[in-house]
Design a protein around this motif. Sequence first.
Motif, PDB file in Angstrom:
ATOM      1  N   TRP A 120      11.160 -38.341  29.739  1.00 10.57           N
ATOM      2  CA  TRP A 120      11.166 -39.643  29.063  1.00 10.57           C
ATOM      3  C   TRP A 120      11.542 -40.701  30.077  1.00 10.57           C
ATOM      4  O   TRP A 120      12.534 -40.560  30.795  1.00 10.57           O
ATOM      5  CB  TRP A 120      12.149 -39.650  27.894  1.00 10.57           C
ATOM      6  N   HIS A 158      14.917 -43.643  21.305  1.00 12.07           N
ATOM      7  CA  HIS A 158      14.924 -43.479  22.759  1.00 12.07           C
ATOM      8  C   HIS A 158      16.316 -43.109  23.248  1.00 12.07           C
ATOM      9  O   HIS A 158      16.467 -42.235  24.110  1.00 12.07           O
ATOM     10  CB  HIS A 158      14.435 -44.762  23.440  1.00 12.07           C
ATOM     11  N   TYR A 190      16.673 -39.439  22.448  1.00 17.26           N
ATOM     12  CA  TYR A 190      15.817 -38.601  23.295  1.00 17.26           C
ATOM     13  C   TYR A 190      16.323 -38.498  24.728  1.00 17.26           C
ATOM     14  O   TYR A 190      16.042 -37.532  25.418  1.00 17.26           O
ATOM     15  CB  TYR A 190      14.387 -39.144  23.331  1.00 17.26           C
ATOM     16  N   GLY A 240       6.543 -41.098  27.848  1.00 13.23           N
ATOM     17  CA  GLY A 240       7.001 -39.839  28.411  1.00 13.23           C
ATOM     18  C   GLY A 240       5.816 -38.924  28.647  1.00 13.23           C
ATOM     19  O   GLY A 240       4.661 -39.295  28.389  1.00 13.23           O
TER      20      GLY A 240
END
Length: 168
Positions: A84, A19, A22, A94
């Motif tokens: 996201w 995460h 991302y 997301g």
Amino acid sequence: MSRTYSFTVPYSAPVTLLHRAYTDPEAWRARFAEAKSANYDLDHPDGEGSIRIHMSERVGGDAVPRVVRSVLGREFTLERTDTWNRLDGERATGSFTAATTGVRGELAGDYLLRPTAEGAVLEISGEAEFDVPMVGGALERMVEQLHQRVVQNEREFFATWLAEHPEG
């Protein structure tokens, strides 16, 4: 008519690290550094820990299958937006949308990044719909396959990114 699909992509890294990658603008800048025909915009609609990536890429030439060229022409623009959300415990969610110039159609769906014993898995569920007589179904199948390839390429990129940037 539309086509629904789903697939998963396993990762050896934990959800928190994935995460972080991302939602890191630097990771996305690195991801697009080599893409000569791609443009992108990044923002954080819900503050830190979230991100929206809007990508636009000109596609053309022999990279486009003949059936697609017959509908879209030799060159077209593909636009994709990934969003996201902030991490929620050990999960992240997301969404995505994609469309192209030259034909009425869309790809849309959701992401779920969740933990596994080996690290994490990204679950993708989507729907492709192209309103093109005679070849719409073929386009929907092709777009699904293209989406799977893009996500696999991103898997490889983010695995390398995390190895090179362990501290974020």
